[in-house]
Motif scaffolding. Structure first.
Motif, PDB file in Angstrom:
ATOM      1  N   LEU A 152      40.052  41.777  31.962  1.00  0.00           N
ATOM      2  CA  LEU A 152      39.101  40.677  32.091  1.00  0.00           C
ATOM      3  C   LEU A 152      38.640  40.593  33.545  1.00  0.00           C
ATOM      4  O   LEU A 152      39.422  40.845  34.472  1.00  0.00           O
ATOM      5  N   ARG A 153      37.399  40.201  33.740  1.00  0.00           N
ATOM      6  CA  ARG A 153      36.833  40.160  35.083  1.00  0.00           C
ATOM      7  C   ARG A 153      37.660  39.302  36.028  1.00  0.00           C
ATOM      8  O   ARG A 153      37.867  39.671  37.192  1.00  0.00           O
ATOM      9  N   TYR A 154      38.148  38.157  35.534  1.00  0.00           N
ATOM     10  CA  TYR A 154      38.871  37.232  36.410  1.00  0.00           C
ATOM     11  C   TYR A 154      40.386  37.317  36.255  1.00  0.00           C
ATOM     12  O   TYR A 154      41.098  36.449  36.748  1.00  0.00           O
ATOM     13  N   GLY A 155      40.864  38.359  35.582  1.00  0.00           N
ATOM     14  CA  GLY A 155      42.288  38.644  35.593  1.00  0.00           C
ATOM     15  C   GLY A 155      43.063  38.192  34.392  1.00  0.00           C
ATOM     16  O   GLY A 155      43.980  38.887  33.941  1.00  0.00           O
ATOM     17  N   GLY A 156      42.775  37.021  33.871  1.00  0.00           N
ATOM     18  CA  GLY A 156      43.537  36.512  32.743  1.00  0.00           C
ATOM     19  C   GLY A 156      44.991  36.282  33.092  1.00  0.00           C
ATOM     20  O   GLY A 156      45.334  35.893  34.216  1.00  0.00           O
ATOM     21  N   ILE A 157      45.882  36.560  32.146  1.00  0.00           N
ATOM     22  CA  ILE A 157      47.318  36.350  32.301  1.00  0.00           C
ATOM     23  C   ILE A 157      47.979  37.692  32.589  1.00  0.00           C
ATOM     24  O   ILE A 157      47.794  38.662  31.848  1.00  0.00           O
ATOM     25  N   ALA A 158      48.729  37.767  33.675  1.00  0.00           N
ATOM     26  CA  ALA A 158      49.463  38.983  34.000  1.00  0.00           C
ATOM     27  C   ALA A 158      50.561  39.201  32.966  1.00  0.00           C
ATOM     28  O   ALA A 158      51.041  38.249  32.337  1.00  0.00           O
ATOM     29  N   PRO A 159      51.002  40.453  32.745  1.00  0.00           N
ATOM     30  CA  PRO A 159      52.077  40.696  31.772  1.00  0.00           C
ATOM     31  C   PRO A 159      53.304  39.844  32.083  1.00  0.00           C
ATOM     32  O   PRO A 159      53.785  39.809  33.215  1.00  0.00           O
ATOM     33  N   THR A 160      53.785  39.144  31.071  1.00  0.00           N
ATOM     34  CA  THR A 160      54.956  38.278  31.266  1.00  0.00           C
ATOM     35  C   THR A 160      56.256  38.990  30.952  1.00  0.00           C
ATOM     36  O   THR A 160      57.335  38.475  31.257  1.00  0.00           O
ATOM     37  N   GLY A 161      56.180  40.179  30.326  1.00  0.00           N
ATOM     38  CA  GLY A 161      57.383  40.925  30.031  1.00  0.00           C
ATOM     39  C   GLY A 161      58.168  40.334  28.883  1.00  0.00           C
ATOM     40  O   GLY A 161      57.668  39.507  28.110  1.00  0.00           O
ATOM     41  N   ALA A 264      38.413  35.054  20.460  1.00  0.00           N
ATOM     42  CA  ALA A 264      38.766  33.706  20.901  1.00  0.00           C
ATOM     43  C   ALA A 264      40.208  33.624  21.374  1.00  0.00           C
ATOM     44  O   ALA A 264      40.559  32.741  22.161  1.00  0.00           O
ATOM     45  N   GLU A 265      41.055  34.551  20.946  1.00  0.00           N
ATOM     46  CA  GLU A 265      42.463  34.541  21.328  1.00  0.00           C
ATOM     47  C   GLU A 265      42.645  34.620  22.843  1.00  0.00           C
ATOM     48  O   GLU A 265      43.602  34.082  23.393  1.00  0.00           O
ATOM     49  N   HIS A 266      41.711  35.296  23.529  1.00  0.00           N
ATOM     50  CA  HIS A 266      41.867  35.510  24.969  1.00  0.00           C
ATOM     51  C   HIS A 266      40.756  34.854  25.798  1.00  0.00           C
ATOM     52  O   HIS A 266      40.653  35.117  26.994  1.00  0.00           O
ATOM     53  N   SER A 267      39.952  34.008  25.192  1.00  0.00           N
ATOM     54  CA  SER A 267      38.766  33.509  25.896  1.00  0.00           C
ATOM     55  C   SER A 267      39.080  32.500  26.999  1.00  0.00           C
ATOM     56  O   SER A 267      38.230  32.226  27.840  1.00  0.00           O
ATOM     57  N   PHE A 268      40.295  31.947  27.003  1.00  0.00           N
ATOM     58  CA  PHE A 268      40.670  31.025  28.074  1.00  0.00           C
ATOM     59  C   PHE A 268      41.921  31.503  28.823  1.00  0.00           C
ATOM     60  O   PHE A 268      42.656  30.706  29.389  1.00  0.00           O
ATOM     61  N   ASP A 269      42.153  32.824  28.847  1.00  0.00           N
ATOM     62  CA  ASP A 269      43.357  33.328  29.493  1.00  0.00           C
ATOM     63  C   ASP A 269      43.395  33.015  30.984  1.00  0.00           C
ATOM     64  O   ASP A 269      44.449  32.642  31.520  1.00  0.00           O
ATOM     65  N   THR A 270      42.287  33.146  31.693  1.00  0.00           N
ATOM     66  CA  THR A 270      42.291  32.864  33.130  1.00  0.00           C
ATOM     67  C   THR A 270      42.518  31.384  33.380  1.00  0.00           C
ATOM     68  O   THR A 270      43.266  31.006  34.300  1.00  0.00           O
ATOM     69  N   PHE A 271      41.902  30.540  32.592  1.00  0.00           N
ATOM     70  CA  PHE A 271      42.147  29.099  32.692  1.00  0.00           C
ATOM     71  C   PHE A 271      43.625  28.808  32.491  1.00  0.00           C
ATOM     72  O   PHE A 271      44.240  28.062  33.261  1.00  0.00           O
ATOM     73  N   ARG A 272      44.234  29.394  31.463  1.00  0.00           N
ATOM     74  CA  ARG A 272      45.647  29.144  31.180  1.00  0.00           C
ATOM     75  C   ARG A 272      46.537  29.667  32.297  1.00  0.00           C
ATOM     76  O   ARG A 272      47.572  29.058  32.616  1.00  0.00           O
ATOM     77  N   ALA A 273      46.166  30.793  32.890  1.00  0.00           N
ATOM     78  CA  ALA A 273      46.978  31.378  33.953  1.00  0.00           C
ATOM     79  C   ALA A 273      46.953  30.523  35.213  1.00  0.00           C
ATOM     80  O   ALA A 273      47.956  30.424  35.929  1.00  0.00           O
ATOM     81  N   GLN A 274      45.827  29.873  35.479  1.00  0.00           N
ATOM     82  CA  GLN A 274      45.660  29.210  36.774  1.00  0.00           C
ATOM     83  C   GLN A 274      45.746  27.690  36.732  1.00  0.00           C
ATOM     84  O   GLN A 274      46.056  27.073  37.754  1.00  0.00           O
ATOM     85  N   LEU A 275      45.490  27.079  35.548  1.00  0.00           N
ATOM     86  CA  LEU A 275      45.398  25.622  35.537  1.00  0.00           C
ATOM     87  C   LEU A 275      46.299  24.928  34.529  1.00  0.00           C
ATOM     88  O   LEU A 275      47.070  24.037  34.895  1.00  0.00           O
TER      89      LEU A 275
END
Length: 628
Positions: A152-161, A264-275
C-alpha cells in the motif's frame, strides 16, 4: 466527498476587509453576552493524563494455541504499562476482536477467538482511563495481521508475526471518567489536505480546544476525514492532538482510505496502524460511546448494489467507489456489544457518514444502508447519533422526517436525535483568510467551522456548537433576503460559470427599497443548533416580538433549495470568495418585513431560543430607501 474536485480549493489570499463578509459583519452586531466555557488552562490535564501503551507479551514461538488470544485487563498502579504480580486484574470489562465480545473474569482475564486481520480492543469502563501516548491519542488496541498489509502507498500494517502469548490492557483509576457530568467534544472533518491546512486547523479549532479544559474525561472524538487523502499527514494530526486537553480518539472517513487497497478488508489498514481501530466502544460516566466505521470501500455490486440504488459500486476494480455501510462483522459486534451495556446508559452512536442526514437526505451513498437494523438494536434505549461527512450542521430531533428518508429507507420518523457535527475544515478551508490566519470557510448550509460538544449529566445531554474563534453565545447569523439579492444571486452564479465581462455586484446587502418590500423581503436567521422545538422571534424597532417561520419544518416534506431558501449572509461571501453555496438549510428562520415599512434606518433584535430554553440574542441594522 470522494475527490478533491468536489470541494472548492480556491482559497483567496485577500484581506478580509475587502470581502463581502466584512460588509455584512459590520452591519450585524452581536449583543455582548457571557464568555464561552473556554478558560485559562493549567497543567491539570498533563497531571491527570496516564501515558502508556498496550502490553504485548511475545513468547519464543508465539501463543501455544494460535486459535485463541488470551490476556488480562489490569489496574496499572505504577503506571509502567506492565502487568506486575501485585497489580490486580479488573473483572467485568468488555474485550473484543471486532466480532466477538467477551467479559473479563474475576481476575481480569479474557479469551477470544483468533482470525487474520483482526483488531483486539478493550472497552474503557467508567471510572478508569486507558493510556494515551505523547500526542494524547488513546492506546487501547492491538492489530493482528501476521503477514502485514498488501503493498500500500502509505504502508498499512507491518507484519505482526505469530500470535502473541498475551495482549494485556492497562488501565488506571480516573475520577474524570467516573463523573456523571461529562463534556464530550465531537470534531467533524478536520480534513487537512496539506501542511498549510494543518496550520489552519492549529490556529482555528485546535487552538480553541487548547484553551478549554472541560472535556478532559470524555476527550475529543474526531469522527472521520481526519486528513484529506494524504495519509502521510497523520503525524501532523498527532501534533495537533498533542495540544488538546483530553484523550483523542478517531474514526475513519472516506478521505482516510488506502485508496490502493483491492478489497474493503484492507482499505483502512494505515488508519488502523497509526490512529485507532476502525470501530470500537468506550464508557465515560453514564455514557456508552459506540464508534462505528460507516464507510465501505471499494463497494461491490453483489453486496452494495443488489437493490440497484448504488450503480457506482458496479466496477470496483476499474472505478472503485465508497458507500455508507457497516460490514457483517461490525454488525455482529455491535449487537453483542450493546447486549452487554446497561440499558440505563446513554448510547452515543458515532460515525463519519451519518445514519441519516438532511443535506443528502435522498442519497443512498451518503447515509448508512443498515440504518433500520441499527435502529432495531437501539430500540428502547436512550440514544443520540452524531456524524460528520456532509460539512453541515444539523440538529435533528426525535420524530423529524424528510421525504428522502421515507423514499430510500422506509423511515417514518427519527427514533432518537441525530446531529451532524459540522466540520473543523468548514467548507474545506475555502474563502478569505480571517485576521487570525484561517479561512472563513462558510458551509453549504451557512454554518461556520467549529466543534460540537455533548454536555452530559447522567444519561441526559444537551448539545452545544462552538464556532471557531467565538464565544459559545454566538449561535446565529442574520441576513436580508430581498428580490434584489435573489436577482444578484442568479446573475452572479451564472457569471461565475463563464467569468465573462464585469462581475455583478450586490452592493450593500442591508439596504432595501420599495420594490424589494413589495416583492417579499425576509430578515433571515440561521440558527445553527436550531431544531424542532426551537423558536425565533423578531423585535422590529422596539415593537413587540413577532415569530419568525422555519423554512424547513422536517415534517415529511422534500428538501427546499434555491435563492428563496438560502442564507444571504453566507451566499454573499461564497459567490464572491469561492466554496459551496448555502442554498438550503434545516435551521433557517425568516421574518417577512412589512411592505409599508418607513424609509430610514431600522433595528431588528432577534432572539433565538433552543429546545432547552437557552436564549441567544443578535441584532441587525438595515435601511429602507425609496429607490436604489
Amino acid at each position: 466527498m470522494l475527490s478533491a474536485s468536489s470541494r472548492d480549493r480556491n482559497k483567496l489570499r485577500v484581506p478580509l476587509a475587502l470581502t463581502a463578509l466584512a460588509v455584512l459583519a459590520s452591519a450585524a452586531t452581536i449583543v455582548p453576552a457571557t464568555a464561552a466555557q473556554a478558560s485559562s488552562v493549567t497543567d491539570t490535564w498533563n497531571e491527570a493524563a496516564y501515558r502508556g501503551h498496550v502490553e504485548v507479551v511475545r513468547g519464543r514461538d508465539g501463543s501455544s494455541d494460535a486459535s485463541v488470544l488470551t490476556g488480562t485487563v489490569f489496574v496499572d498502579d505504577d503506571r509502567d504499562s506492565v502487568s506486575d504480580r501485585n497489580e490486580r486484574g479488573l473483572a467485568g470489562v468488555l474485550v473484543s476482536n471486532g466480532r466477538d465480545v467477551v467479559t473479563t473474569d474475576s481476575r481480569g482475564r479474557y479469551r477470544l477467538p483468533v482470525y487474520d486481520n483482526m483488531t483486539v480492543f478493550v472497552t474503557q469502563p467508567s471510572g478508569y482511563q486507558v493510556p494515551v501516548d505523547e500526542s494524547n491519542v488513546a492506546q487501547f488496541h492491538y492489530n493482528h495481521l501476521p503477514e502485514g498489509s498488501p503493498a500500500l502507498r502509505y504502508g498499512g500494517i507491518a507484519p505482526t508475526g505469530p500470535l502473541p502469548a498475551a495482549v494485556n490492557f492497562p488501565l488506571v483509576r480516573s475520577h474524570l471518567t467516573k463523573s456523571s457530568e461529562q463534556h464530550c467534544v465531537i470534531a467533524g472533518d478536520l480534513q487537512t489536505y496539506d501542511k498549510e491546512e494543518v496550520e489552519y486547523a492549529r490556529k482555528g479549532a485546535i487552538g480553541d480546544l487548547s484553551r478549554r479544559d472541560d472535556y478532559r474525561g470524555c476527550g475529543t472524538l474526531f469522527i472521520g476525514d481526519v486528513v484529506g487523502d494524504d495519509l502521510s499527514l497523520y503525524p501532523d494530526v498527532k501534533g495537533l492532538t498533542s495540544l488538546t486537553n483530553g484523550p483523542a480518539r478517531f474514526l475513519p472517513g472516506n478521505h482516510d482510505l488506502d485508496f490502493d487497497a483491492r478489497s474493503a478488508e484492507h482499505s483502512f489498514d494505515t488508519f488502523r496502524a497509526q490512529l485507532a481501530p476502525a470501530y470500537y466502544s468506550y464508557d465515560v460516566g453514564d455514557v456508552h460511546v459506540v464508534a462505528l466505521n460507516t464507510v465501505r470501500y471499494p463497494c461491490t455490486p453483489e453486496v452494495d448494489n443488489a437493490d440497484g440504488r448504488r450503480p457506482q459500486c458496479n466496477n470496483p476494480q476499474t472505478r472503485p467507489a465508497y458507500t455508507g455501510r457497516l460490514d457483517d462483522n461490525q454488525l455482529a459486534w455491535l449487537e453483542r456489544d450493546l447486549a452487554k451495556v446497561d440499558r440505563r446508559k446513554l448510547v452515543v452512536v458515532a460515525g463519519h457518514i451519518g445514519l441519516l442526514n438532511f443535506a443528502d437526505e435522498s442519497s443512498p451513498i451518503h447515509q448508512v444502508a443498515q440504518v433500520g437494523q441499527v435502529y432495531d438494536l437501539l430500540k428502547g434505549r436512550k440514544a443520540v447519533a452524531v456524524a460528520g461527512h456532509s460539512h453541515s450542521i444539523e440538529n435533528m430531533r426525535t420524530g423529524d422526517l424528510v421525504k428522502g428518508w421515507r423514499d430510500v429507507y422506509g423511515v417514518e420518523r427519527l427514533p432518537f436525535p441525530h446531529i451532524t457535527a459540522g466540520a473543523i475544515a468548514g467548507d474545506w478551508y475555502s474563502g478569505a483568510l480571517t485576521a487570525d490566519g484561517y479561512p472563513v470557510a462558510v458551509g453549504r448550509d451557512g454554518g461556520r467551522p467549529g466543534v460540537l460538544t455533548l454536555d452530559v449529566k447522567g444519561s441526559s445531554f444537551q448539545e452545544r456548537y462552538t464556532v471557531t474563534g467565538e464565544s459559545d453565545r454566538v449561535q446565529t447569523q442574520l441576513g436580508v433576503n430581498s428580490p434584489t439579492y435573489r436577482r444578484w444571486y442568479a446573475e452572479r452564479d451564472a457569471w461565475n460559470d463563464t467569468r465573462e465581462g464585469t462581475a455583478p455586484e450586490l452592493g450593500d446587502p442591508n439596504v432595501v427599497d420599495r420594490a424589494d418590500l413589495a416583492g417579499r423581503t425576509w430578515l433571515t436567521t440561521n440558527f445553527w443548533m436550531g431544531a424542532t422545538g426551537s423558536t425565533v422571534s423578531v423585535r422590529l424597532d422596539g415593537d413587540r416580538p413577532r415569530p419568525a417561520v422555519r423554512t424547513q419544518p422536517l415534517r415529511g416534506e422534500a428538501q427546499l433549495a434555491g435563492p428563496e431558501w438560502s442564507d444571504p449572509h453566507a451566499v454573499a461571501q461564497q459567490l464572491v470568495n469561492g466554496g459551496s453555496v448555502a442554498d438550503r438549510a434545516m435551521h433557517l428562520w425568516r421574518f417577512e418585513l412589512p411592505a409599508d415599512l418607513a424609509e430610514g434606518r431600522h433595528r431588528a433584535v432577534v432572539t433565538a431560543t433552543d429546545s432547552y430554553g437557552r436564549q441567544f440574542t443578535d441584532t441587525l441594522h438595515f435601511r429602507v430607501v425609496e429607490q436604489r
